[in-house]
Design a protein around this motif. Structure first.
Motif, PDB file in Angstrom:
ATOM      1  N   HIS A 174       0.883  -1.296  -0.005  1.00 20.65           N
ATOM      2  CA  HIS A 174      -0.026  -0.122   0.087  1.00 20.65           C
ATOM      3  C   HIS A 174       0.769   1.429  -0.093  1.00 20.65           C
ATOM      4  N   ILE A 175       1.836   1.198   0.678  1.00 21.90           N
ATOM      5  CA  ILE A 175       2.622   2.504   0.854  1.00 21.90           C
ATOM      6  C   ILE A 175       3.728   2.488  -0.581  1.00 21.90           C
ATOM      7  N   ASN A 176       3.961   1.324  -1.168  1.00 24.76           N
ATOM      8  CA  ASN A 176       4.730   1.466  -2.326  1.00 24.76           C
ATOM      9  C   ASN A 176       3.879   2.023  -3.449  1.00 24.76           C
ATOM     10  N   GLU A 177       2.511   1.725  -3.718  1.00 24.19           N
ATOM     11  CA  GLU A 177       1.581   1.926  -4.387  1.00 24.19           C
ATOM     12  C   GLU A 177       1.583   3.719  -4.367  1.00 24.19           C
ATOM     13  N   GLN A 178       1.365   3.952  -3.123  1.00 23.07           N
ATOM     14  CA  GLN A 178       1.149   5.562  -2.783  1.00 23.07           C
ATOM     15  C   GLN A 178       2.394   6.092  -3.452  1.00 23.07           C
ATOM     16  N   TYR A 179       3.588   5.736  -3.025  1.00 20.16           N
ATOM     17  CA  TYR A 179       4.825   6.188  -3.302  1.00 20.16           C
ATOM     18  C   TYR A 179       4.951   6.377  -4.819  1.00 20.16           C
ATOM     19  N   LEU A 180       4.533   5.569  -5.742  1.00 20.68           N
ATOM     20  CA  LEU A 180       4.680   5.529  -6.986  1.00 20.68           C
ATOM     21  C   LEU A 180       3.867   6.872  -7.734  1.00 20.68           C
ATOM     22  N   LEU A 181       2.853   7.457  -6.801  1.00 19.68           N
ATOM     23  CA  LEU A 181       2.025   8.482  -7.040  1.00 19.68           C
ATOM     24  C   LEU A 181       2.562   9.867  -6.649  1.00 19.68           C
ATOM     25  N   GLY A 182       3.453   9.668  -5.613  1.00 20.64           N
ATOM     26  CA  GLY A 182       4.406  10.925  -4.918  1.00 20.64           C
ATOM     27  C   GLY A 182       3.952  10.932  -3.625  1.00 20.64           C
ATOM     28  N   ILE A 183       4.971  11.806  -2.968  1.00 14.67           N
ATOM     29  CA  ILE A 183       4.970  11.697  -1.446  1.00 14.67           C
ATOM     30  C   ILE A 183       3.805  12.240  -0.824  1.00 14.67           C
ATOM     31  N   SER A 184       3.128  13.287  -1.481  1.00 14.85           N
ATOM     32  CA  SER A 184       1.993  13.749  -0.884  1.00 14.85           C
ATOM     33  C   SER A 184       0.990  12.690  -0.802  1.00 14.85           C
ATOM     34  N   HIS A 185       0.776  11.804  -1.614  1.00 17.11           N
ATOM     35  CA  HIS A 185      -0.077  10.676  -1.542  1.00 17.11           C
ATOM     36  C   HIS A 185       0.328   9.533  -0.249  1.00 17.11           C
TER      37      HIS A 185
END
Length: 287
Positions: free
Chosen positions: A234-245
């Motif tokens: 879940h963190i990795n998926e959000q990281y691919l979208l950007g730090i704010s995510h």
């Protein structure tokens, strides 16, 4: 003021150069001394240096210094001390008594311990201990009591856990923890309300404490580096979208449940990601 002639042991042409630099500096009362890449192995080779109590900056980087004399603390006006890229394995207790020292660079050495009372620096603002052999068990008890500290660099060491006392560094703006063996970050990091740069890349982290989301790490002058970690999906998926995510996600109730479940399992109930091989690090060298 002591104007005695410089006394150096000219063991080589480079030592003769050191003697010349110090003699010229004394003659004009130069407050900034640069002794870079001169093959110096011990401060005792130039004892006159320790009598130059008026100097404010001393650079001894890229030498072969193995130990520091306690008398270094006699340089009571020193504000900046750069000892990076030497062969230091330990430090004198007296170093933390230097009354005006603001910037201390001890990076790229062979330190595997710090002296007792190391956290007693009265005005230290920047401390660079990166690329050594330190870990959470080698820090003295008062390490996190340097209240004036604005920047702390601990990258390229052997930390698996960051002590929760890091939350005491209320003035900290930059925290460098890259290239360690970190398995988790303490929740107390959320107490560092002035933190604007956090470098945690290339560790063994899978989760972040939700308290990180309290920090201002999205401003135009803020930095959060977190790549090269085995994050949960879940963190990795959000990281691919950007730090704010990422920061938005770790604020969520769903993430708090995931994080609390992880913490409840405890360190013994989880399989830790493998350590990186650091056997060939320069700081491991014995010679």
């Amino acid at each position: 003021m002591n104007t005695a002639p410089v006394s150096c042991i000219p063991v080589s042409n480079k030592m003769s150069k050191v003697k010349k630099i110090l003699a010229e500096a004394r003659e004009i009362q130069n407050r900034e001394i640069d002794l870079v890449d001169l093959n110096i192995s011990t401060i005792e080779e130039c004892p006159s240096l320790l009598t130059m109590s008026y100097i404010s900056r001393l650079t001894l980087s890229h030498n072969k210094i193995r130990e520091l004399p306690p008398g270094l603390a006699n340089l009571t006006n020193l504000e900046i001390l750069n000892l990076s890229n030497n062969h230091l394995k330990d430090l004198p207790v007296s170093i933390s008594s230097m009354p005006k020292l603001r910037i201390l660079n001890l990076s790229i050495n062979r330190l595997d311990t710090l002296p007792r009372g190391f956290g007693a620096f009265p005005v230290l603002e920047v401390l660079d201990l990166s690329y050594n052999n330190l870990n959470e068990n080698t820090l003295p008890g008062n390490f996190f009591m340097i209240e004036t500290l604005r920047a702390l660099y601990l990258g390229d060491n052997d930390f698996e856990y960051l002590p929760k006392e890091v939350g005491q560094l209320k003035n900290l703006q930059i925290l460098g923890l890259r290239d360690n063996d970190l398995l988790e970050i303490p929740r107390e990091i959320g107490e560092l309300t002035r933190l604007r740069e956090l470098h945690i890349q290339n560790n063994r982290l899978t989760l972040l404490p939700p308290e990180i989301a309290k920090l201002d790490l999205l401003g135009s002058k803020s930095v959060l580096k977190m790549e090269e970690n085995p994050w949960v999906s879940h963190i990795n998926e959000q990281y691919l979208l950007g730090i704010s995510h990422v920061l938005d996600y770790i604020k969520s109730d769903a993430y708090r449940i995931l994080y609390n479940r992880h913490m409840a399992a405890g360190r013994s109930g989880l399989t830790a990601p493998p350590k990186a091989d650091k056997s060939k690090k320069a700081s491991r060298a014995r010679s």
